[in-house]
Design an enzyme around this catalytic site. Structure first.
Site, PDB file in Angstrom:
ATOM      1  N   ASN A  62     -35.962 107.418 -37.877  1.00  0.00           N
ATOM      2  CA  ASN A  62     -35.372 106.663 -37.027  1.00  0.00           C
ATOM      3  C   ASN A  62     -34.102 105.607 -37.308  1.00  0.00           C
ATOM      4  O   ASN A  62     -32.916 105.928 -37.108  1.00  0.00           O
ATOM      5  CB  ASN A  62     -36.459 105.716 -36.290  1.00  0.00           C
ATOM      6  N   ASP A 102     -44.414 108.256 -29.916  1.00  0.00           N
ATOM      7  CA  ASP A 102     -44.609 107.943 -31.496  1.00  0.00           C
ATOM      8  C   ASP A 102     -45.297 106.453 -31.329  1.00  0.00           C
ATOM      9  O   ASP A 102     -44.931 105.555 -30.475  1.00  0.00           O
ATOM     10  CB  ASP A 102     -42.981 107.704 -31.842  1.00  0.00           C
ATOM     11  N   HIS A 103     -46.616 106.234 -32.184  1.00  0.00           N
ATOM     12  CA  HIS A 103     -47.030 105.032 -32.370  1.00  0.00           C
ATOM     13  C   HIS A 103     -47.814 104.606 -30.906  1.00  0.00           C
ATOM     14  O   HIS A 103     -47.519 103.445 -30.661  1.00  0.00           O
ATOM     15  CB  HIS A 103     -46.311 104.166 -32.956  1.00  0.00           C
ATOM     16  N   HIS A 155     -41.578 101.592 -42.424  1.00  0.00           N
ATOM     17  CA  HIS A 155     -40.572 101.752 -41.519  1.00  0.00           C
ATOM     18  C   HIS A 155     -39.365 100.778 -41.771  1.00  0.00           C
ATOM     19  O   HIS A 155     -39.668  99.852 -42.478  1.00  0.00           O
ATOM     20  CB  HIS A 155     -41.058 101.318 -40.192  1.00  0.00           C
ATOM     21  N   GLY A 156     -38.338 101.289 -41.143  1.00  0.00           N
ATOM     22  CA  GLY A 156     -37.025 100.235 -41.500  1.00  0.00           C
ATOM     23  C   GLY A 156     -36.562 100.316 -42.797  1.00  0.00           C
ATOM     24  O   GLY A 156     -36.560 101.640 -43.457  1.00  0.00           O
ATOM     25  N   ASP A 216     -52.200 105.578 -32.589  1.00  0.00           N
ATOM     26  CA  ASP A 216     -52.054 104.628 -33.851  1.00  0.00           C
ATOM     27  C   ASP A 216     -52.927 103.606 -33.711  1.00  0.00           C
ATOM     28  O   ASP A 216     -52.766 102.738 -33.142  1.00  0.00           O
ATOM     29  CB  ASP A 216     -50.635 104.164 -34.013  1.00  0.00           C
ATOM     30  N   GLY A 276     -41.502 106.586 -41.742  1.00  0.00           N
ATOM     31  CA  GLY A 276     -40.638 105.856 -42.923  1.00  0.00           C
ATOM     32  C   GLY A 276     -39.878 106.761 -43.570  1.00  0.00           C
ATOM     33  O   GLY A 276     -39.505 106.593 -44.542  1.00  0.00           O
ATOM     34  N   GLY A 277     -39.415 107.766 -42.826  1.00  0.00           N
ATOM     35  CA  GLY A 277     -38.794 109.026 -43.732  1.00  0.00           C
ATOM     36  C   GLY A 277     -37.276 108.457 -44.060  1.00  0.00           C
ATOM     37  O   GLY A 277     -36.449 109.134 -45.024  1.00  0.00           O
TER      38      GLY A 277
HETATM   39  P1  13P Z   1     -37.670 105.030 -40.199  1.00  0.00           P
HETATM   40  O1  13P Z   1     -37.877 103.487 -39.906  1.00  0.00           O
HETATM   41  O2  13P Z   1     -37.689 105.180 -41.849  1.00  0.00           O
HETATM   42  O3  13P Z   1     -36.725 105.951 -39.836  1.00  0.00           O
HETATM   43  O4  13P Z   1     -39.212 105.828 -39.902  1.00  0.00           O
HETATM   44  C1  13P Z   1     -39.254 106.174 -38.655  1.00  0.00           C
HETATM   45  C2  13P Z   1     -40.721 106.435 -38.284  1.00  0.00           C
HETATM   46  O5  13P Z   1     -41.399 106.606 -39.032  1.00  0.00           O
HETATM   47  C3  13P Z   1     -40.929 106.363 -36.691  1.00  0.00           C
HETATM   48  O6  13P Z   1     -42.296 106.774 -36.521  1.00  0.00           O
END
Ligand code: 13P
Length: 275
Positions: free
Chosen positions: A225, A84-85, A173-174, A106, A202-203
């Site tokens: 996350n 991720d990233h 995110h967060g 990224d 950012g789900g």
């Molecule tokens: P959240 O911080 O909304 O859970 O997003 C996680 C994310 O996008 C990881 O790449």
């Protein structure tokens, strides 16, 4: 079964559902996520950042851990091992060389040309190992929002030949400080014109209705996350308050298992209710 993301995202797009990326932080989380996704018959993308790779002991440790859990727990669903990233070509290469089946490069902090150049380099390397590549355009920061430009998204996708794109459409995110305002029209346009699976970073913290609308607008993979972290740490804090004399780390760490699994179940249900 360990796979790259091609088939699962293709199928999800056809069905109008999304595949979850749940981020892992340690052995226990990886096990809980695999068990719960398997129970709910959902393919899963296990996402891990470079920082967490270091925390867990390196790329080889992470990919071997996932492969061994896949076999020892007799997991039946497709599993993607995803960086991720990824911040550089070197990080993505190391992940690929050590058994990851998918990487995100990224380079969204760079200019369009530089982003294309670096992303293309990763795609060319990944292709040799049938590893899939996700890339980001625009900025999905921690409160900084720079929406993806449609024309740039089309050019970027064509030139880099990435497998999936994370556009910036208003998520962060967060924890959300205010109600998220997603540009779903932009998302829909990017989906139509690039014709590849789109990824929603950012789900966490998004309403069910927004998630469903985003899937309709072309989102095929959704990253979670923060919500797992909050669910787990709240349960653990409560456990410690109620059981102050316990010092067995297995009991302490696993006190968050039920809550993590509850969030996973809920997310799968929202993302795949029309399976
Ligand atoms: P959240 O911080 O909304 O859970 O997003 C996680 C994310 O996008 C990881 O790449």
């Amino acid at each position: 079964m360990i796979v790259n993301s091609t088939e699962i995202l293709k199928k999800a797009r056809k069905k109008g559902i999304a595949i979850p990326q749940f981020n892992i932080n340690n052995l226990e989380w990886t096990k809980y996520i695999l068990e719960e996704c398997n129970k709910n018959n959902s393919p899963v993308i296990l996402g891990i950042t470079e920082k967490t790779v270091n925390y867990m002991g390196g790329y080889k440790v992470v990919s071997n851990l996932i492969k061994d859990l896949d076999s020892s727990l007799s997991i039946k669903i497709p599993i993607v091992i995803h960086l991720d990233h990824g911040s550089s070509f070197e990080a993505c290469k190391e992940a690929i060389d050590n058994g990851f089946t998918s990487v995100m490069i990224d380079a969204s902090r760079l200019s369009l040309e530089e982003n294309i150049k670096l992303t293309k380099k990763v795609v060319e390397y990944a292709e040799k190992y049938t590893v899939t590549v996700e890339a980001e355009l625009g900025s999905i920061g921690n409160n900084t929002k720079l929406y993806t430009n449609l024309e740039e998204a089309i050019e970027f996708t064509k030139k880099t030949k990435i497998d999936s794109l994370a556009p910036a459409i208003g998520t962060v995110h967060g924890i959300y400080q205010e109600q998220a305002k997603l540009d779903l029209n932009l998302c829909d346009q990017i989906s139509k014109f690039t014709n590849i699976p789109l990824v929603l970073h950012g789900g966490s913290g998004l309403d069910e209705i927004i998630i469903k609308q985003a899937i309709k607008a072309g989102i095929t993979k959704i990253n979670i996350n923060t919500e797992l972290q909050i669910a787990w740490s709240n349960a653990l804090k409560k456990y410690l308050i109620e059981n102050g004399r316990i010092y067995d780390p297995r009991k302490i760490i696993s006190s968050g298992e039920k809550e993590i699994k509850r969030v996973i179940r809920e997310k799968i249900d929202i993302m795949q209710s029309n399976k």
